[in-house]
Design a protein around this motif. Structure first.
Motif, PDB file in Angstrom:
ATOM      1  N   ASN A  55       0.802  -1.218   0.000  1.00  0.00           N
ATOM      2  CA  ASN A  55       0.000   0.000   0.000  1.00  0.00           C
ATOM      3  C   ASN A  55       0.837   1.270   0.000  1.00  0.00           C
ATOM      4  O   ASN A  55       0.282   2.371  -0.015  1.00  0.00           O
ATOM      5  N   SER A  56       2.150   1.117   0.028  1.00  0.00           N
ATOM      6  CA  SER A  56       3.027   2.283  -0.109  1.00  0.00           C
ATOM      7  C   SER A  56       3.092   2.753  -1.561  1.00  0.00           C
ATOM      8  O   SER A  56       3.667   3.802  -1.844  1.00  0.00           O
ATOM      9  N   TYR A  57       2.484   1.986  -2.458  1.00  0.00           N
ATOM     10  CA  TYR A  57       2.533   2.290  -3.886  1.00  0.00           C
ATOM     11  C   TYR A  57       1.125   2.604  -4.369  1.00  0.00           C
ATOM     12  O   TYR A  57       0.202   1.811  -4.191  1.00  0.00           O
ATOM     13  N   VAL A  58       0.987   3.795  -4.947  1.00  0.00           N
ATOM     14  CA  VAL A  58      -0.337   4.336  -5.274  1.00  0.00           C
ATOM     15  C   VAL A  58      -0.413   4.676  -6.754  1.00  0.00           C
ATOM     16  O   VAL A  58       0.544   5.218  -7.329  1.00  0.00           O
ATOM     17  N   ILE A  59      -1.530   4.366  -7.382  1.00  0.00           N
ATOM     18  CA  ILE A  59      -1.764   4.763  -8.765  1.00  0.00           C
ATOM     19  C   ILE A  59      -2.779   5.895  -8.788  1.00  0.00           C
ATOM     20  O   ILE A  59      -3.747   5.893  -8.013  1.00  0.00           O
ATOM     21  N   TYR A  60      -2.537   6.888  -9.620  1.00  0.00           N
ATOM     22  CA  TYR A  60      -3.400   8.058  -9.746  1.00  0.00           C
ATOM     23  C   TYR A  60      -3.910   8.185 -11.185  1.00  0.00           C
ATOM     24  O   TYR A  60      -3.185   7.880 -12.133  1.00  0.00           O
ATOM     25  N   ALA A  61      -5.111   8.670 -11.318  1.00  0.00           N
ATOM     26  CA  ALA A  61      -5.673   9.023 -12.621  1.00  0.00           C
ATOM     27  C   ALA A  61      -6.254  10.428 -12.506  1.00  0.00           C
ATOM     28  O   ALA A  61      -7.065  10.689 -11.624  1.00  0.00           O
ATOM     29  N   SER A  62      -5.811  11.317 -13.370  1.00  0.00           N
ATOM     30  CA  SER A  62      -6.259  12.708 -13.283  1.00  0.00           C
ATOM     31  C   SER A  62      -6.755  13.212 -14.631  1.00  0.00           C
ATOM     32  O   SER A  62      -6.342  12.726 -15.688  1.00  0.00           O
ATOM     33  N   THR A  63      -7.641  14.174 -14.553  1.00  0.00           N
ATOM     34  CA  THR A  63      -8.125  14.878 -15.734  1.00  0.00           C
ATOM     35  C   THR A  63      -7.690  16.330 -15.632  1.00  0.00           C
ATOM     36  O   THR A  63      -7.907  16.968 -14.597  1.00  0.00           O
ATOM     37  N   LEU A  64      -7.064  16.835 -16.682  1.00  0.00           N
ATOM     38  CA  LEU A  64      -6.577  18.205 -16.705  1.00  0.00           C
ATOM     39  C   LEU A  64      -7.206  18.965 -17.867  1.00  0.00           C
ATOM     40  O   LEU A  64      -7.661  18.372 -18.850  1.00  0.00           O
ATOM     41  N   ARG A  65      -7.202  20.276 -17.733  1.00  0.00           N
ATOM     42  CA  ARG A  65      -7.722  21.148 -18.789  1.00  0.00           C
ATOM     43  C   ARG A  65      -6.781  22.332 -18.947  1.00  0.00           C
ATOM     44  O   ARG A  65      -6.303  22.899 -17.962  1.00  0.00           O
ATOM     45  N   LYS A  66      -6.523  22.701 -20.178  1.00  0.00           N
ATOM     46  CA  LYS A  66      -5.673  23.857 -20.447  1.00  0.00           C
ATOM     47  C   LYS A  66      -6.512  25.125 -20.339  1.00  0.00           C
ATOM     48  O   LYS A  66      -7.482  25.308 -21.073  1.00  0.00           O
ATOM     49  N   ASN A  67      -6.151  26.007 -19.400  1.00  0.00           N
ATOM     50  CA  ASN A  67      -6.949  27.217 -19.205  1.00  0.00           C
ATOM     51  C   ASN A  67      -6.503  28.336 -20.140  1.00  0.00           C
ATOM     52  O   ASN A  67      -5.605  28.162 -20.975  1.00  0.00           O
ATOM     53  N   LYS A  68      -7.121  29.492 -20.001  1.00  0.00           N
ATOM     54  CA  LYS A  68      -6.857  30.605 -20.911  1.00  0.00           C
ATOM     55  C   LYS A  68      -5.431  31.129 -20.796  1.00  0.00           C
ATOM     56  O   LYS A  68      -4.921  31.773 -21.720  1.00  0.00           O
ATOM     57  N   SER A  69      -4.783  30.863 -19.666  1.00  0.00           N
ATOM     58  CA  SER A  69      -3.403  31.305 -19.464  1.00  0.00           C
ATOM     59  C   SER A  69      -2.386  30.287 -19.962  1.00  0.00           C
ATOM     60  O   SER A  69      -1.186  30.497 -19.838  1.00  0.00           O
ATOM     61  N   GLY A  70      -2.880  29.174 -20.501  1.00  0.00           N
ATOM     62  CA  GLY A  70      -1.986  28.152 -21.012  1.00  0.00           C
ATOM     63  C   GLY A  70      -1.499  27.179 -19.964  1.00  0.00           C
ATOM     64  O   GLY A  70      -0.563  26.420 -20.208  1.00  0.00           O
ATOM     65  N   VAL A  71      -2.139  27.177 -18.794  1.00  0.00           N
ATOM     66  CA  VAL A  71      -1.751  26.281 -17.703  1.00  0.00           C
ATOM     67  C   VAL A  71      -2.643  25.040 -17.726  1.00  0.00           C
ATOM     68  O   VAL A  71      -3.862  25.143 -17.850  1.00  0.00           O
TER      69      VAL A  71
END
Length: 219
Positions: free
Chosen positions: A186-202
């Motif tokens: 359990n010291s090893y974790v998998i992540y799944a994320s959703t990102l979006r590029k905003n108006k500032s390019g971030v």
């Protein structure tokens, strides 16, 4: 994002629920369904600045400073694709910004909010608040690896990655005591994320789920 195995039993449980499950709007307590499958592909001491030399210049990005005993090892490879590499960079900065907010005991720190929005930001605030309530912060080294990134034409991206927490621990500010625990699956974790590029390019993280003990992340 329960980033440490045993902060406190209640704290660890609350942090996981707040950031990785309910805060992400998931109706499933096991967001991955299968530990091997993810859809779509986180107060003292000397500080040292750690912004990357390749930081995108599309926005006035916050400077990330961490205590000298808090380190991150990113084994994410450059893809050669500008969009994918930008996603990886901004996700890396978000991870560091969360630990900076914990170190500074600030649940509303502007740095992580720069890289997070929506349920991910709300969950992160609750997660950091737990550390503040228990007067604790992170210490040690977290390692990130086995990344997979997909950039979509609609300006969104999916990022999946693993975290090795076997050398990352919790430090209590009033006593200076560090809880050092032996590594388990359990010291090893998998992540799944959703990102979006905003108006500032971030590339901001909007959703984040995780699962401990994933077979994909075991050494």
């Amino acid at each position: 994002m329960n980033r440490r195995p045993t902060l406190l039993a209640a704290l660890a449980l609350t942090a996981t629920t707040a950031l990785t499950l309910s805060a992400c709007g998931s109706d499933d307590d096991n967001p991955t369904k299968d530990s091997d499958k993810i859809a779509g592909a986180d107060t003292g001491g000397e500080k040292s600045a750690s912004p990357s030399a390749s930081t995108p210049t599309s926005a006035d990005r916050p400077e990330i400073e961490l205590p000298s005993d808090v380190t991150h090892k990113f084994e994410w490879k450059k893809t050669g694709d500008p969009a994918k590499d930008a996603v990886l960079h901004d996700a890396e900065q978000r991870i560091k910004a969360v630990d900076m907010a914990i170190a500074e005991q600030d649940p509303l720190h502007e740095a992580y909010r720069f890289y997070s929005e929506g349920t991910a930001a709300a969950g992160t605030e609750k997660y950091i608040q737990e550390f503040v309530d228990h007067k604790a912060r992170t210490t040690g080294k977290a390692r990130y690896y086995n990344e997979s990134v997909t950039v979509n034409e609609d300006g969104t991206a999916a990022l999946v990655y693993c975290e090795d927490q076997s050398k990352a621990f919790n430090k209590f500010l009033e006593t200076g005591k560090t809880n050092v625990n032996q590594a388990t699956k359990n010291s090893y974790v998998i992540y799944a994320s959703t990102l979006r590029k905003n108006k500032s390019g971030v590339w901001v993280t909007e959703r984040l789920t995780s699962q401990r003990g994933s077979a994909k992340c075991q050494p």
